[in-house]
Design an enzyme around this catalytic site. Structure first.
Site, short mmCIF file in Angstrom:
data_model
loop_
_atom_site.label_atom_id
_atom_site.label_comp_id
_atom_site.label_asym_id
_atom_site.label_seq_id
_atom_site.Cartn_x
_atom_site.Cartn_y
_atom_site.Cartn_z
N GLU A 1 -4.51 5.66 6.42
CA GLU A 1 -4.28 5.32 5.22
C GLU A 1 -4.77 6.38 4.25
OE1 GLU A 1 -4.71 1.01 4.49
OE2 GLU A 1 -5.89 1.68 2.51
N SER B 1 -10.44 2.24 3.83
CA SER B 1 -9.85 2.05 4.94
C SER B 1 -9.37 3.30 5.74
CB SER B 1 -9.06 1.05 5.13
OG SER B 1 -9.53 -0.29 4.72
N ARG C 1 0.72 -1.17 0.06
CA ARG C 1 -0.04 -0.13 -0.15
C ARG C 1 0.90 1.43 0.02
NH1 ARG C 1 -2.33 -3.50 -1.16
NH2 ARG C 1 -3.86 -4.34 -0.05
C1 LIG Z 1 -15.67 1.65 -0.23
C2 LIG Z 1 -14.14 1.63 -0.64
C3 LIG Z 1 -13.39 0.47 -0.70
C4 LIG Z 1 -12.01 0.55 -1.03
N1 LIG Z 1 -11.28 -0.62 -0.86
C5 LIG Z 1 -9.97 -0.61 -0.98
C6 LIG Z 1 -9.22 -1.98 -1.09
O1 LIG Z 1 -9.77 -2.83 -0.83
N2 LIG Z 1 -7.78 -1.84 -1.33
C7 LIG Z 1 -7.33 -0.78 -1.34
O2 LIG Z 1 -5.92 -0.65 -1.81
N3 LIG Z 1 -7.80 0.51 -1.49
C8 LIG Z 1 -9.22 0.62 -1.20
N4 LIG Z 1 -9.87 1.79 -1.18
C9 LIG Z 1 -9.38 3.05 -1.17
C10 LIG Z 1 -9.04 3.51 -2.60
O3 LIG Z 1 -10.16 3.19 -3.41
C11 LIG Z 1 -7.64 3.10 -3.43
O4 LIG Z 1 -6.58 3.72 -2.74
C12 LIG Z 1 -7.75 3.73 -4.64
O5 LIG Z 1 -6.63 3.24 -5.33
C13 LIG Z 1 -7.44 5.25 -4.89
O6 LIG Z 1 -7.74 5.47 -6.11
P1 LIG Z 1 -8.15 7.02 -6.69
O7 LIG Z 1 -8.06 7.24 -7.93
O8 LIG Z 1 -9.64 7.14 -6.09
O9 LIG Z 1 -7.03 8.03 -5.70
P2 LIG Z 1 -7.71 9.39 -5.03
O10 LIG Z 1 -8.21 9.00 -3.93
O11 LIG Z 1 -8.16 10.31 -5.89
O12 LIG Z 1 -5.88 9.85 -4.54
C14 LIG Z 1 -5.26 9.04 -4.06
C15 LIG Z 1 -3.82 9.09 -3.96
O13 LIG Z 1 -3.39 9.13 -5.36
C16 LIG Z 1 -3.00 10.33 -6.04
N5 LIG Z 1 -3.07 10.14 -7.30
C17 LIG Z 1 -4.35 9.62 -7.81
N6 LIG Z 1 -4.65 9.67 -9.29
C18 LIG Z 1 -2.85 9.85 -9.58
C19 LIG Z 1 -2.32 9.95 -10.83
N7 LIG Z 1 -2.80 9.60 -11.95
N8 LIG Z 1 -0.87 10.18 -10.90
C20 LIG Z 1 -0.26 10.55 -9.72
N9 LIG Z 1 -1.03 10.19 -8.24
C21 LIG Z 1 -2.29 10.15 -8.44
C22 LIG Z 1 -3.40 11.38 -5.34
O14 LIG Z 1 -2.81 12.52 -5.51
C23 LIG Z 1 -3.77 10.83 -3.82
O15 LIG Z 1 -2.08 11.20 -3.16
C24 LIG Z 1 -11.23 1.48 -0.92
C25 LIG Z 1 -12.07 3.02 -0.73
C26 LIG Z 1 -13.51 2.81 -0.85
C27 LIG Z 1 -14.11 4.26 -0.87
#
Ligand SMILES: Cc1cc2nc3c(=O)[nH]c(=O)nc-3n(C[C@H](O)[C@H](O)[C@H](O)COP(=O)(O)OP(=O)(O)OC[C@H]3O[C@@H](n4cnc5c(N)ncnc54)[C@H](O)[C@@H]3O)c2cc1C
Length: 293
Positions: free
Chosen positions: A280, A209, A160
């Site tokens: 996280e 989380s 992670r």
């Molecule tokens: C219901 C639910 C369940 C979830 N289950 C899991 C799980 O099982 N496992 C898990 O690992 N996570 C889980 N997550 C957390 C989340 O979905 C993940 O961390 C996901 O990968 C975040 O992606 P995002 O595009 O939404 O990033 P964001 O939340 O928009 O951003 C997160 C970080 O990534 C950076 N970022 C985003 N896009 C880019 C890019 N293109 N280039 C550089 N940096 C970037 C942002 O600046 C920020 O620092 C869950 C979330 C929810 C709401």
């Protein structure tokens, strides 16, 4: 490249909270992305990407910098043999759908992760024993100095975690998948999604989380449950009555309510178990949580 001002981030986070970004841009190509990063450098501002906002908590007062939401060519998906090329803004759901239709397996773990592939690389998102590091061949990372292809080890992908920082934008990823019958992929997805539904509040506004699991026999969720925090509410935010490591927007929550709940959760976990929980979720424009000692 159109740079908008004071765009509310609540629209771009799954919790539905967050004040305005001072500047906001939606680059659709690498050239536009480079232009936006050059703008941020010129202004002496930090450039941060928002993916699906599913792991983000943004300050109610807003974020004093440039927030980027990549789309267009930077969210397109193309498949050639067993290689999936996806823009950093492509959602896991779309990538998984395309891989499944091409009878390519190995990305099923992402069926319960509501993010983009850029966000997935940023934190090496994973579930059910799979994660991005296992399928990622390389990622095109763009900075103000230009684009560069990086491998998982160059990205520093561990549990992670990656070494990516603000100003480094994942514009494209290449995932190496494995041929697998479509019906088997569909069955795995159905099983994983129903496991997820049974254990976590999938139909609520959350950011996934809240805390990392500590080095302890109890998970963060079990620990907070033992502290009696399930259902605990501050303002419009509450600790999920279903799973104590989730914070739900129970109606007009503010990020400050979520921060207050996290502060209280950390205080209680430290008092009961001597454990200092680490969050996280990524903070945007927010100070670190107060120490619990
Ligand atoms: C219901 C639910 C369940 C979830 N289950 C899991 C799980 O099982 N496992 C898990 O690992 N996570 C889980 N997550 C957390 C989340 O979905 C993940 O961390 C996901 O990968 C975040 O992606 P995002 O595009 O939404 O990033 P964001 O939340 O928009 O951003 C997160 C970080 O990534 C950076 N970022 C985003 N896009 C880019 C890019 N293109 N280039 C550089 N940096 C970037 C942002 O600046 C920020 O620092 C869950 C979330 C929810 C709401």
């Amino acid at each position: 490249m159109n740079i908008e001002e004071r765009v509310p981030l609540a629209r771009y986070t799954t919790l539905g909270t967050g004040g305005p970004a001072r500047w906001f841009a939606r680059p659709q190509t690498i050239a536009e992305l480079e232009e936006a990063l050059a703008f941020a450098e010129h202004e002496g501002a930090e450039a941060t990407v928002v993916g699906l906002g599913s792991n983000l908590l943004a300050a109610d007062e807003g974020v004093d910098g440039l927030v980027l939401k990549v789309g267009g060519e930077l969210a397109a998906v193309a498949i050639s043999d067993d290689l999936v090329a996806a823009g950093g803004g492509a959602t896991n759901a779309v990538v998984l759908h395309r891989a499944r239709d091409a009878a390519l397996g190995g990305f099923e773990f992402a069926c319960a992760i509501p993010g983009t592939v850029g966000g997935g690389v940023w934190m090496n998102a994973g579930a059910y024993g799979g994660d991005f590091a296992q399928v990622l061949e390389r990622a095109l990372v763009v900075t103000v100095s230009g684009p560069d292809w990086l491998t998982p080890s160059e990205l520093g992908l561990t549990y992670r975690h990656s070494e990516l920082r603000d100003g480094q934008v994942v514009a494209q990823v290449e995932l190496r998948l494995t041929p697998r019958p479509v019906e088997e992929i569909k069955t795995t997805i159905t099983q994983l999604q129903s496991q997820r539904k049974a254990a976590q509040p999938t139909n609520k506004r959350t950011f996934g989380s809240v805390f990392e699991n500590p080095k302890h026999e109890l998970t963060a969720g079990r620990m907070l449950e033992a502290c009696g925090l399930k259902g605990h509410r501050i303002g419009g935010a509450q600790i999920s009555p279903m799973h104590a490591n989730f914070i739900e927007n129970a109606g007009s929550a503010r990020s400050a309510d979520a921060v207050a709940l996290m502060t209280e959760a950390r205080r209680r976990a430290f008092a009961e178990f001597g454990v200092e929980l680490r969050h996280e979720v990524r903070f945007l424009g927010l100070p670190e949580l107060p120490a619990v000692t």
